[in-house]
Structures are given as structure tokens and as C-alpha cells.
Design an enzyme around this catalytic site. Structure first.
Site, short mmCIF file in Angstrom:
data_model
loop_
_atom_site.label_atom_id
_atom_site.label_comp_id
_atom_site.label_asym_id
_atom_site.label_seq_id
_atom_site.Cartn_x
_atom_site.Cartn_y
_atom_site.Cartn_z
N ASP A 105 0.35 4.91 4.60
CA ASP A 105 -0.13 5.11 5.97
C ASP A 105 -1.65 5.23 6.01
O ASP A 105 -2.29 5.56 5.02
CB ASP A 105 0.51 6.34 6.60
CG ASP A 105 0.23 7.63 5.81
OD1 ASP A 105 0.32 7.60 4.57
OD2 ASP A 105 -0.09 8.66 6.43
N GLU A 172 1.25 10.47 4.46
CA GLU A 172 0.34 11.41 3.79
C GLU A 172 -0.61 12.07 4.77
O GLU A 172 -0.95 13.24 4.64
CB GLU A 172 -0.45 10.66 2.71
CG GLU A 172 -1.26 11.55 1.77
CD GLU A 172 -2.69 11.78 2.24
OE1 GLU A 172 -3.40 12.56 1.59
OE2 GLU A 172 -3.11 11.19 3.26
#
Length: 513
Positions: A105, A172
Site C-alpha cells: 500500500d 502498513e
């Protein structure tokens, strides 16, 4: 031991996706010519795929297609992490298995005047001297360059390496739920290389933990007073940045600046707030804030004068760190309602009192921020107040101490405060065997000693270490500036240096005992 993998046939993806999405592959031709081409091509492929935190379905499918296309064992675990396994190259079979890890991400941020749809568009990149940048948005180098590095090694046919387990985690940036959800026993690697730091002369052996703080309350709205004028107050042009790695730089926080302006206007002229909209993601220092307010007509000239005086004072205070700061108040149409007076008074005082920035420096590591807070988001509109903070610390008790201090401030003005997303720090291990490998290889390659540090950002190593306590972990990466902001940029020469370093580290992995 059994694991609940997500069946690959249930992971949907479009064949050739990277070539078709918004023609981004074509637009980023210049990036694909950079050296090392293997890495930059994978980065351009990745940046064609929307990959916001908690919205990673497309990039998960992209990674599955990539692994299957290479004929490598590819797994999607029950939370969405992707694991691709590649056997050792000839002569490296006796080496320890290495987990190469980065997160899929990226932070989606853009300037307010930029039209861009992160859900459908790929990142538009360009070369600016030694830097790769994006046009008005975040670049995704955090952690896309790490992902692209691993992809290039998985695809390579001539790079020597030990057995590799490539671990691509999700989410994350907004909770680390991918790392938290990774089950113990799924990985066999003895060494973990986390490729998620942002200075190429640093080797990280520790990081801060964090906790999300959310303050919410409702309020009654009132009809606007008679004989008032309305203004739209704008704070913009701030650099923004990573709320961990950049928190010590003295950068402006748009939410704190806006509240200072509102507080002064209320104290001096009875300013009334209709709405406030500032900041965005918790892990990004807020760059912009906007407010609609009203002031009695009788104070119009005096308010304008004092507002401009205060704006100039703030700009002078921040002239070295925020040279592009813009503060303005423009006349606009009257809103229909304003906040109730008592709630307005309470929330502006609470925001003034709430700590933002560095709270304490480490007493064990020189120049390391121990504890900090980022007032990331302030939204006041339609009878609801919503404030988001991210508190970080390398000391768990200090993290909770500051979190409770913030809770107390916001509870005093009637907010309901919740804690969520707490994750642990990563305790430094100066005796790490893989640290010795990296420092020796760095010295041989670059004829200087690397900086062995701990960082104030949140790395996934501490979380992964809970289920893999025996795994020897290290973190390093190329130079990236302005992460989590539209000023994010990656150094081309640093990526070349990093690419060489990674390959030499893989060659130097010790044999199995």
C-alpha cells in the site's frame, strides 16, 4: 501446521492490467529508461495500479499475476499478504533462506488544486534532475521502490541469491494489519530484509510503536448572528511529510496554524466558526486547512488588519522551514449556521492545548525522537467534530502517557476519545548477525561506515517479530524525501547505489548452520 490461505482462483485480476490502466505505462516512458532498468520498470508497472491502504484488491491481484507468470509458488494469506517463493540460484542452495519484505500500500495524498482519482488513475511520474517525482500527488516510492526491488530480483535470471521468500504486506500505512495478521510458522526464513527506510547511508535496527487517537463529539448548530460578514480562511503551501520521519524538522502543521488563527479571531472579535476541514491521513503532517467563519460587520476592518498581522507573524516564524506557506481570508457568501458558542470555545482551547510535534527525545540513542504526536485531521461540520491523531514512541509507557494526556485534553471539552491500531516498536539488537553482514558489505562497497540507527517511523519488523521471534531482522532502503506528501521524491543515484548494495548483501548471506 495449517493455514487459511485465500484460494488464488478467488483473487480476481485482469490479464495485462499494467498495460491498460489509464495509459500510465506509456506516460512513464522516461522512468523506464532509468538505470537500473529492471527495478524502475517494475516500479512503473506497480505505480500503474491503485493501491491505497485498505483498498489493495487490485495490487494483490497484480502481485498474484506476477508470481504465477514467473511460475513461482505464490500464496495469498487470510488477510491479503502475498508471499512468493523463489529457490536459490546455483551454488547458493546452502545459504540461509531470506525473507525480503516490503508493503504494497501507499499513502494517497494530493494537492487541493490537483484533479486526480487515486481509485482509477496510475501515478504520473517525471524526472527532475536526480529525482523522480509525481505530478501533484504522492509518488509511492514509500514503499513501492522496495516492492519493485524484490520484484526485479524475483524476475532476474542472473542475480545470485539464496532461497527467497518475498513477503508483500498490506495496510502498513493505516494500521499495519497485514503484519499483524501474518501467522507464525508460515515463513521459514531465518533472516528478514525490510526495504522500507529512506536514507541510503543508514541501516535501521529499531523503530517506534504507535497508537491512533480519535476524538469525536456532536454539537448544536445555531443560526448565524445578524449583521455579520463571512470569510473563507485558507492555510496551504506547507511541505507536509511523514509524521514519524519528518516530525523533528519543525514543519508547520496546518491544523495547529488554523486553530491559532481561529482562536485569535474569537478572542479579539467574537469570530464564529461554521466549518473547518484540515489535514488528511494520520501518518501525514497536514499541509492544508480551510475554514468558513463569520465576524460582526462592525469589526470587519479591524479583523482584517489583525488577521493579516498574525498571518505575517506565523509566516515569519516558519520562514526557514515553510517558505511557501500561504494564509488568506477571503469574503464569501454567508453560511446558514455556526457552532454553538460553548462548544466552539472548548474545542479551540483543546486544540490549542493538545500537543503536536516532538514530545521527548531518546535518552538512549543520540538524536532519536522518542515520543511525538501528529494532529493529523480536524473536521468540524454539520454538528460533528472529528479529530484524528497519531502518537508514536519507542518506549511503550511513554506512548501511552502522551496518548492519555491527549485523551484528557479532548475529554475536557466533551469529546469521546478512543484508542485504536496500537502496535509495538522494534527493540534494537546491536548484536544482530545480519547487521554485521550489512555493515561490512557497505564499507567494502562505499569505503565508509554506514550509520546504524533506529527511526521514529513505524516499521513492520517489531510486529513481525512477535510471531517470528528468532528471525534476524534489518531495514534499509534508498533515499526518499517528502514521503506521505505530494513533494515525495526518490533519488535516482541513490536507487542505483541501493540496487548494488542489495545484490551484494544477498551474495553475502551466511550458510545454514
Amino acid at each position: 501446521m495449517g493455514f487459511n490461505y485465500l484460494p488464488l482462483e478467488k483473487v480476481s485480476f485482469k490479464k495485462g492490467y499494467i498495460c491498460t490502466l489509464n495509459n500510465t505505462k506509456i506516460m512513464n516512458t522516461d522512468i523506464r529508461q532509468l538505470s537500473p532498468q529492471a527495478l524502475w520498470n517494475k516500479f512503473a508497472d506497480l505505480n500503474a495500479v491503485p493501491r491505497a491502504s485498505k483498498k489493495e484488491a487490485k495490487v494483490i491481484a497484480f502481485m498474484v499475476e506476477f508470481g504465477k507468470h514467473l511460475g513461482l509458488e505464490t500464496i495469498v494469506d487470510e488477510v491479503g499478504n502475498v508471499i512468493i517463493k523463489k529457490p536459490a540460484t546455483s551454488g547458493m542452495e546452502k545459504k540461509k533462506t531470506v525473507v525480503m519484505q516490503s508493503h504494497l500500500d501507499m499513502v494517497h495524498q494530493k494537492n487541493a488544486d490537483v484533479t486526480f482519482d487515486f481509485a482509477t488513475q496510475g501515478i504520473e511520474m517525471y524526472v527532475d534532475g536526480d529525482w523522480v517525482r509525481a505530478r501533484g500527488t504522492t509518488l509511492g516510492a514509500d514503499n513501492g521502490l522496495g516492492v519493485a526491488t524484490i520484484m526485479a530480483i524475483l524476475e532476474s535470471k542472473d542475480i545470485a541469491h539464496p532461497p527467497i521468500e518475498a513477503l508483500f504486506t498490506i495496510d502498513e500505512e493505516t494500521g499495519m494489519t497485514g503484519a499483524m495478521g501474518l501467522q507464525g510458522g508460515l515463513l521459514e526464513g531465518e533472516i528478514l530484509l525490510n526495504l522500507d527506510t529512506e536514507e541510503d547511508d543508514e541501516i535501521d535496527i529499531g523503530c517506534a510503536g504507535g497508537i491512533d487517537i480519535t476524538a469525536i463529539r456532536t454539537y448544536e448548530e445555531e443560526e448565524i448572528p445578524e449583521e455579520v460578514v463571512a470569510y473563507r480562511i485558507t492555510v496551504k503551501g506547507l511541505q507536509g511529510g511523514h509524521s514519524g520521519m519528518d516530525i523533528h524538522r519543525g514543519l508547520g502543521n496546518a491544523n495547529k496554524i488554523m486553530n491559532r488563527l481561529l482562536f485569535d479571531g474569537f478572542e479579539s472579535f467574537g469570530l464564529r466558526i461554521s466549518e473547518v476541514d484540515g489535514g488528511g491521513l494520520r501518518n501525514a503532517i497536514p499541509r492544508e486547512s480551510f475554514a468558513i467563519v463569520v465576524v460582526d460587520k462592525v469589526h470587519h476592518d479591524a479583523f482584517a488588519f489583525e488577521f493579516n498581522q498574525l498571518a505575517q507573524t506565523i509566516k515569519k516564524e516558519l520562514k526557514h522551514t515553510e517558505p511557501s506557506l500561504h494564509i488568506s481570508a477571503e469574503a464569501v457568501a454567508l453560511p446558514e449556521q455556526v457552532m454553538s458558542l460553548g462548544v466552539q470555545e472548548g474545542i479551540t482551547r483543546a486544540l490549542y492545548a493538545a500537543h503536536n510535534g516532538v514530545y521527548a527525545m531518546s535518552t538512549t540513542m543520540e538524536n532519536l525522537v522518542e515520543t511525538s504526536n501528529n494532529i493529523a485531521r480536524v473536521l468540524i461540520k454539520n454538528g460533528t467534530i472529528h479529530i484524528s491523531c497519531l502518537t508514536r514512541s519507542s518506549v511503550e509507557s511513554a506512548k501511552m502517557d502522551l496518548a492519555n494526556a491527549l485523551r484528557a485534553v479532548f475529554e475536557l471539552c466533551g469529546c469521546e476519545v478512543t484508542f485504536s491500531g496500537s502496535y509495538p516498536g522494534w527493540t534494537p539488537n546491536v548484536g544482530s548477525p545480519i547487521l554485521k553482514v550489512l555493515t561490512s558489505q557497505y564499507e567494502l562497497l562505499f569505503n565508509e561506515e554506514p550509520k546504524v540507527v533506529a527511526c521514529h517511523a513505524g516499521l513492520e519488523c517489531g510486529i513481525l517479530g512477535q510471531n517470528y521471534p528468532e528471525m534476524d531482522m534489518i531495514s534499509f532502503g534508498p533515499t526518499i524525501k517528502g514521503a506521505h506528501s505530494p513533494d515525495e521524491r526518490a533519488s535516482i543515484s541513490s536507487v542505483q547505489k541501493f540496487w548494488t548494495f542489495v545484490q551484494e548483501v544477498l551474495k553475502a548471506i551466511p550458510n545454514k548452520e
